[in-house]
Design an enzyme around this catalytic site. Sequence first.
Site, PDB file in Angstrom:
ATOM      1  N   THR A 104      -8.771 -16.121  -9.686  1.00 11.43           N
ATOM      2  CA  THR A 104      -8.192 -17.348 -10.207  1.00 11.43           C
ATOM      3  C   THR A 104      -6.802 -17.475  -9.745  1.00 11.43           C
ATOM      4  O   THR A 104      -5.845 -16.961  -9.177  1.00 11.43           O
ATOM      5  CB  THR A 104      -7.136 -16.922 -11.274  1.00 11.43           C
ATOM      6  OG1 THR A 104      -8.353 -17.542 -12.464  1.00 11.43           O
ATOM      7  CG2 THR A 104      -7.115 -18.765 -11.840  1.00 11.43           C
ATOM      8  N   LYS A 179     -11.246 -24.360 -13.581  1.00 12.66           N
ATOM      9  CA  LYS A 179     -10.244 -22.744 -14.087  1.00 12.66           C
ATOM     10  C   LYS A 179      -8.665 -23.472 -14.751  1.00 12.66           C
ATOM     11  O   LYS A 179      -8.424 -22.619 -16.019  1.00 12.66           O
ATOM     12  CB  LYS A 179     -10.352 -21.778 -14.009  1.00 12.66           C
ATOM     13  CG  LYS A 179      -9.446 -20.289 -13.968  1.00 12.66           C
ATOM     14  CD  LYS A 179     -10.748 -19.926 -14.941  1.00 12.66           C
ATOM     15  CE  LYS A 179      -9.607 -18.163 -15.168  1.00 12.66           C
ATOM     16  NZ  LYS A 179      -9.492 -17.746 -15.262  1.00 12.66           N
ATOM     17  N   LYS A 247       1.135 -16.129 -13.630  1.00  7.30           N
ATOM     18  CA  LYS A 247       0.730 -17.249 -12.150  1.00  7.30           C
ATOM     19  C   LYS A 247      -0.035 -18.154 -11.799  1.00  7.30           C
ATOM     20  O   LYS A 247       0.040 -19.216 -11.554  1.00  7.30           O
ATOM     21  CB  LYS A 247      -0.021 -15.549 -11.604  1.00  7.30           C
ATOM     22  CG  LYS A 247      -1.120 -16.278 -10.210  1.00  7.30           C
ATOM     23  CD  LYS A 247      -2.375 -15.499 -10.183  1.00  7.30           C
ATOM     24  CE  LYS A 247      -2.864 -14.985 -11.022  1.00  7.30           C
ATOM     25  NZ  LYS A 247      -4.436 -15.687  -9.977  1.00  7.30           N
TER      26      LYS A 247
END
Length: 296
Positions: A104, A179, A247
């Site tokens: 990701t 995502k 993150k």
Amino acid sequence: MALSKVPGEVHVGFIGTGVMGKSMAGHIQQAGYPLHVYTRTAAKAEALVKEGAVWHDSPAKLAAACDVVITMVGYPKDVEEIYLGEDGLVANAKPGSYLIDMTTSSPLLAARIYEAAEAKGLHALDAPVSGGDIGARDGKLSIMVGGSAEAFQAVRPLFEQMGTNIVLQGKAGAGQHTKMCNQIAIASGMMGVCEALAYAKTSGLDAESVLKSIATGAAGSWSLSNLGPRMIAGDFEPGFYVKHFIKDMGIALESAKAMGMKTPGLALAESLYQEIAENGFDEKGTQVLYTYYLQA
């Protein structure tokens, strides 16, 4: 370069064999593809090497030996170094190779990698996943892909070893943007799951009984069904790390800001996870947020 339809003739490299990557690479190996591995911590690849995988001590050496390279690492800075550094994949891969980043990461970085790869006669795809350690173990990940339709179709047999819901979302970066949608939905949803189960416990209810009632109704979700039992059992080991979720949320917040979009639920979730990370839970699973709601 067209890929052979015979697995044994397609050499696949896998970089990053952590909580999810080791299972994903294992499925590819079990399907009959010659597997090549590189990871910063060599011990994390030992099980795959014992089963016949070839170890390489740099991304460059791995790339030179493979027809397809898959990466599943931690942060965008790791992705940038592995793909665009002097010892990286783009500079050292064989012409016609396929490069698939399943980390990701940043949509903008995915587009940069695609352009750099195309200039070298390589095929790049961004293909982040959802499903956590359970989905990786069971080969049932959701895989969101950005890049060309031709490259997608060429490597689809590899995706099918790792996932069951595999969708080409659009051009380079589209997989990463998808995502972000996934992580935004999870972020607010996790707050609701943790808050509900903490409410059940605090009110004196049997949390397992409550979960049985609400998991299959309108409140049902993957997080409630799969992480709810872990919360109740006090199991906060990582299927997906808090530090990596922070993150991801940071990337989503930056992307949303660049588009002029407000994301208050995402912002609140990110602030709560930052708080529990500062309290020493950054290496725990995302379900540890449950403990925040039980504080006096």
